[in-house]
Scaffold this motif. Structure first.
Motif, PDB file in Angstrom:
ATOM      1  N   ASN A   1       0.832  -1.202   0.000  1.00 26.15           N
ATOM      2  CA  ASN A   1       0.000   0.000   0.000  1.00 26.15           C
ATOM      3  C   ASN A   1       0.872   1.259   0.000  1.00 26.15           C
ATOM      4  O   ASN A   1       0.607   2.222  -0.720  1.00 26.15           O
ATOM      5  CB  ASN A   1      -0.905  -0.024   1.239  1.00 26.15           C
TER       6      ASN A   1
ATOM      7  N   ILE B   1       2.513   2.426  -3.383  1.00 22.81           N
ATOM      8  CA  ILE B   1       1.669   3.125  -4.361  1.00 22.81           C
ATOM      9  C   ILE B   1       2.020   4.612  -4.377  1.00 22.81           C
ATOM     10  O   ILE B   1       2.256   5.199  -5.432  1.00 22.81           O
ATOM     11  CB  ILE B   1       0.160   2.982  -4.017  1.00 22.81           C
ATOM     12  N   ALA B   2       2.081   5.207  -3.176  1.00 20.56           N
ATOM     13  CA  ALA B   2       2.294   6.650  -3.075  1.00 20.56           C
ATOM     14  C   ALA B   2       3.632   7.061  -3.703  1.00 20.56           C
ATOM     15  O   ALA B   2       3.676   7.966  -4.544  1.00 20.56           O
ATOM     16  CB  ALA B   2       2.237   7.088  -1.623  1.00 20.56           C
TER      17      ALA B   2
ATOM     18  N   SER C   1      -1.579  -1.397  -6.312  1.00 19.81           N
ATOM     19  CA  SER C   1      -2.967  -1.074  -5.967  1.00 19.81           C
ATOM     20  C   SER C   1      -3.821  -2.336  -5.952  1.00 19.81           C
ATOM     21  O   SER C   1      -4.593  -2.574  -5.013  1.00 19.81           O
ATOM     22  CB  SER C   1      -3.568  -0.093  -6.980  1.00 19.81           C
TER      23      SER C   1
ATOM     24  N   THR D   1      -2.864  -4.496  -2.999  1.00 18.00           N
ATOM     25  CA  THR D   1      -3.408  -3.934  -1.756  1.00 18.00           C
ATOM     26  C   THR D   1      -4.867  -4.349  -1.585  1.00 18.00           C
ATOM     27  O   THR D   1      -5.269  -4.834  -0.522  1.00 18.00           O
ATOM     28  CB  THR D   1      -3.314  -2.387  -1.779  1.00 18.00           C
ATOM     29  N   ILE D   2      -5.659  -4.208  -2.653  1.00 20.48           N
ATOM     30  CA  ILE D   2      -7.071  -4.561  -2.557  1.00 20.48           C
ATOM     31  C   ILE D   2      -7.253  -6.066  -2.360  1.00 20.48           C
ATOM     32  O   ILE D   2      -8.066  -6.508  -1.552  1.00 20.48           O
ATOM     33  CB  ILE D   2      -7.837  -4.035  -3.792  1.00 20.48           C
TER      34      ILE D   2
ATOM     35  N   THR E   1      -6.608  -6.798   1.213  1.00 23.29           N
ATOM     36  CA  THR E   1      -7.678  -6.377   2.125  1.00 23.29           C
ATOM     37  C   THR E   1      -8.845  -7.346   2.048  1.00 23.29           C
ATOM     38  O   THR E   1      -9.493  -7.606   3.049  1.00 23.29           O
ATOM     39  CB  THR E   1      -8.188  -4.951   1.826  1.00 23.29           C
TER      40      THR E   1
ATOM     41  N   VAL F   1      -4.083  -5.156   5.572  1.00 20.84           N
ATOM     42  CA  VAL F   1      -3.529  -3.841   5.259  1.00 20.84           C
ATOM     43  C   VAL F   1      -3.875  -2.887   6.403  1.00 20.84           C
ATOM     44  O   VAL F   1      -5.038  -2.721   6.737  1.00 20.84           O
ATOM     45  CB  VAL F   1      -4.096  -3.285   3.933  1.00 20.84           C
ATOM     46  N   ASP F   2      -2.852  -2.306   7.015  1.00 20.81           N
ATOM     47  CA  ASP F   2      -3.073  -1.374   8.112  1.00 20.81           C
ATOM     48  C   ASP F   2      -2.939   0.042   7.583  1.00 20.81           C
ATOM     49  O   ASP F   2      -1.841   0.521   7.326  1.00 20.81           O
ATOM     50  CB  ASP F   2      -2.069  -1.632   9.238  1.00 20.81           C
ATOM     51  N   VAL F   3      -4.085   0.724   7.440  1.00 24.10           N
ATOM     52  CA  VAL F   3      -4.083   2.036   6.792  1.00 24.10           C
ATOM     53  C   VAL F   3      -3.351   3.075   7.642  1.00 24.10           C
ATOM     54  O   VAL F   3      -2.690   3.971   7.115  1.00 24.10           O
ATOM     55  CB  VAL F   3      -5.535   2.475   6.440  1.00 24.10           C
ATOM     56  N   VAL F   4      -3.414   2.926   8.957  1.00 23.98           N
ATOM     57  CA  VAL F   4      -2.718   3.875   9.833  1.00 23.98           C
ATOM     58  C   VAL F   4      -1.204   3.731   9.648  1.00 23.98           C
ATOM     59  O   VAL F   4      -0.481   4.707   9.478  1.00 23.98           O
ATOM     60  CB  VAL F   4      -3.113   3.631  11.314  1.00 23.98           C
TER      61      VAL F   4
ATOM     62  N   LEU G   1      -0.123   5.101   6.284  1.00 22.46           N
ATOM     63  CA  LEU G   1      -0.112   6.565   6.276  1.00 22.46           C
ATOM     64  C   LEU G   1       1.175   7.112   6.908  1.00 22.46           C
ATOM     65  O   LEU G   1       1.810   8.027   6.356  1.00 22.46           O
ATOM     66  CB  LEU G   1      -1.333   7.066   7.052  1.00 22.46           C
TER      67      LEU G   1
ATOM     68  N   ILE H   1       4.060   6.477   4.581  1.00 25.86           N
ATOM     69  CA  ILE H   1       4.037   7.352   3.398  1.00 25.86           C
ATOM     70  C   ILE H   1       4.592   8.729   3.763  1.00 25.86           C
ATOM     71  O   ILE H   1       5.463   9.264   3.078  1.00 25.86           O
ATOM     72  CB  ILE H   1       2.601   7.477   2.822  1.00 25.86           C
TER      73      ILE H   1
END
Lengths: 249, 318
Positions: B59, B62-63, B240, B243-244, B247, B253-256, B259, B262
């Motif tokens: 994830n 991607i950025a 991408s 990642t999906i 999930t 996938v830990d979005v925190v 973030l 990134i």
């Protein structure tokens, strides 16, 4: 804290004298709900009550029963890897027992077994698997499972940690470590006398993730696709933003 | 200050995580590599479950890939048509990779597989890089510009030269013209390269650029100025999709965490660009190879020495 507890106990006996004294054991818990938020570091829960009859008090806190996998590492071709994978059905994910005496002195082995009182009496149900040789081998791993859960502080056995004021008022603290899972936990109070169960009371305590953590966890598990799309969009947006700021340099 | 990661389900010091993302960013800025291959194992050392580390790393990539791609897009250094072929191969590869990942997770061997693959990759890359940069630091080796030499090493490890010699004796079917790159090659080649990279994205949580770039240069003979932009084009989509897929199939996938990584990575990349311009390339490459070898060694210790705890227990969701 101490004065508060004393005050509440007094209040309890003042307002509910008949109720309190008509039952051999009566207790309450504080707090009734545990919130796991972003800086959750574990919490101590207070269980306090009145004992109106002779006998030994045993307080057990049980977490939800879940399926767990116990793995054992061994050396295969020079590399340490999992060689045994044993699935265990309906195994408490939390179990804490506090008592006023050693459990052996309660002197009714089969009763304690039936009630799952004591770490050794917790049900251990291995599910058939290919790499386990026999049922006995699987049951032999129970001690390892108990030991692991204790080292994670999810299982604990505390003797003589129930404190008394005078003859009847008691209290104890039960530790919920930082790694507890969400779910409904039960605080079960037993009063044993002469090898028999005299009284029993069960109090629920709810452990829940709150706020942003809960939202993220629930989204990931319940709306996986949407959660994944959002994860990707956030990353793409941040990447674009940075690219616009620094990209042309 | 600790932060509770909702999917990894552990509290970790937030500054430490920024630092990890920053290190990845510095490497990206200095060497133009993704840094995913170091971030994943470091997260594992910090106590993040391996499956969460791999999925979250995908994830995060991607950025940085979007940012990198934009720079190449402005300069028109992207062959979209060839990128599409890499992408189609990559989609198939990442699907295969996710299947392997889920299977390994089910039989309890995912940690072993991740460690083993990382030890092999980091070990061979680290040793060759250390030898080459060490040799040139001592002045026994003709100095070559860093950018051209880096793919050479990877090409060697990957056996691309051997594959190239083998392919010369055969003619593959399905020829396609790629105008932007001025190539007329079999579609099987970019599809295959994309497929292999896609598998690695799902299992290792890396972009796979260090596999694709040498393969595109030496196998496809693509103009080198188009290589990085085109591979980033594929990486954006593949990471991408991965990642999906993670999930949906493993909820790992830990979005925190992503973030924080990134943001740390953005700051690190800017620092890395400045540092890279000031410091001598060969010395930095040597330092990088040492970092790679340390991470490799740390992973190897877990594999080859008797662990202090032979048993583990964890909850399963069904």
């Amino acid at each position: 804290m101490k004065t508060l507890v004393t005050f509440m106990l007094l209040l309890c006996s003042v307002f509910f004298p008949d109720y309190a004294f008509s039952r051999p054991i009566l207790a309450d818990v504080m707090p009734r709900k545990i919130d796991i938020d972003h800086n959750f570091k574990g919490v101590k829960v207070l269980v306090y009550g009145v004992q109106n009859d002779v006998g030994n008090v045993v307080i057990i806190v049980r977490g939800p029963k879940v399926n767990q996998i116990l793995r054992e590492k061994g050396k295969v071709a020079g590399v340490w890897t999992n060689v045994t994978n044993l699935k265990v059905k309906d195994f408490y994910n939390y179990y804490s027992i506090s008592s006023t005496t050693e459990l052996e002195r309660i002197n009714n082995k089969s009763l304690l077994e039936n009630l799952e009182v004591g770490l050794d009496n917790i049900n251990f149900q291995p599910v058939k698997s290919r790499n386990i040789l026999s049922f006995n081998d699987a049951m032999g791993l129970k001690n390892e499972a108990l030991r692991l859960m204790q080292s994670k502080k999810l299982y604990s056995e505390n003797t003589n940690e129930i404190l008394y004021w005078g003859e009847t008022l008691f209290k104890t603290f039960i530790e919920f470590p930082k790694n507890i899972s969400k779910g409904v936990y039960n605080i079960d109070l037993y009063l044993f006398n002469d090898g028999q169960l005299q009284s029993f009371q069960s109090l629920p305590i709810i452990v829940d993730k709150v706020g942003f953590e809960e939202f993220v966890y629930n989204s990931a598990h319940e709306n996986s696709l949407l959660y994944g799309l959002v994860c990707v969009l956030i990353a793409v947006a941040l990447g674009l933003l940075v690219g616009l700021f620094f990209g042309r340099r | 200050m600790t932060i509770y990661l909702p999917i990894a389900e552990i509290p970790i010091n937030i500054f430490l995580l920024f630092f990890v993302g920053g290190v990845g960013g510095i490497l990206a800025g200095m060497f133009g590599i993704g840094g995913g291959f170091l971030i994943t194992p470091i997260l594992i050392f910090l106590g993040v479950p391996p499956s969460v580390a791999v999925a979250t790393s995908a994830n995060q990539i991607i950025a940085s890939s979007v940012t990198g791609f934009m720079g190449h897009w402005y300069k028109k250094n992207v062959d979209i048509k060839l990128g599409m072929y890499l992408l189609v191969g990559g989609v198939a590869g990442s699907y295969i990779g996710i299947m392997i990942f889920s299977l390994l997770k089910k039989i309890g061997q995912i940690d072993l597989a991740i460690s083993l693959i990382y030890v092999l990759f980091l070990g061979s890359i680290g040793v060759i890089m250390a030898l080459e940069s060490g040799r040139s630091l001592l002045g026994k080796h003709k100095k070559v510009s860093g950018e051209k030499e880096a793919p050479n090493i990877f090409a060697k490890i990957l056996g691309i030269y051997k594959l190239k010699a083998y392919l010369k004796t055969k003619t593959l079917p399905f020829h396609v013209k790629f105008e932007a790159s001025g190539l007329d090659i079999s579609a099987i080649l970019p599809l295959g390269i994309g497929l292999f990279a896609g598998v690695l994205v799902s299992i290792m949580g890396i972009g796979g650029g260090f596999i694709m770039i040498p393969a595109m240069i030496y196998l496809l003979k693509m103009p080198s100025k188009l290589v990085v932009g085109t591979s980033l084009f594929q990486i954006i989509f593949i990471t991408s999709i991965v990642t999906i897929m993670h999930t949906i199939s493993t909820q790992s996938v830990d979005v925190v965490l992503a973030l924080i990584l990134i943001v740390g990575g953005v700051i690190g990349a800017q620092m890395g660009l400045k540092m890279g311009a000031k410091l001598p390339a060969e010395k930095m490459r040597f330092v990088l190879s040492v970092i790679i070898l340390i991470v490799c060694l740390r992973l190897a210790v877990g594999l080859f020495f008797e662990p202090s705890e032979l048993f583990t227990i964890e909850q399963v969701f069904e």
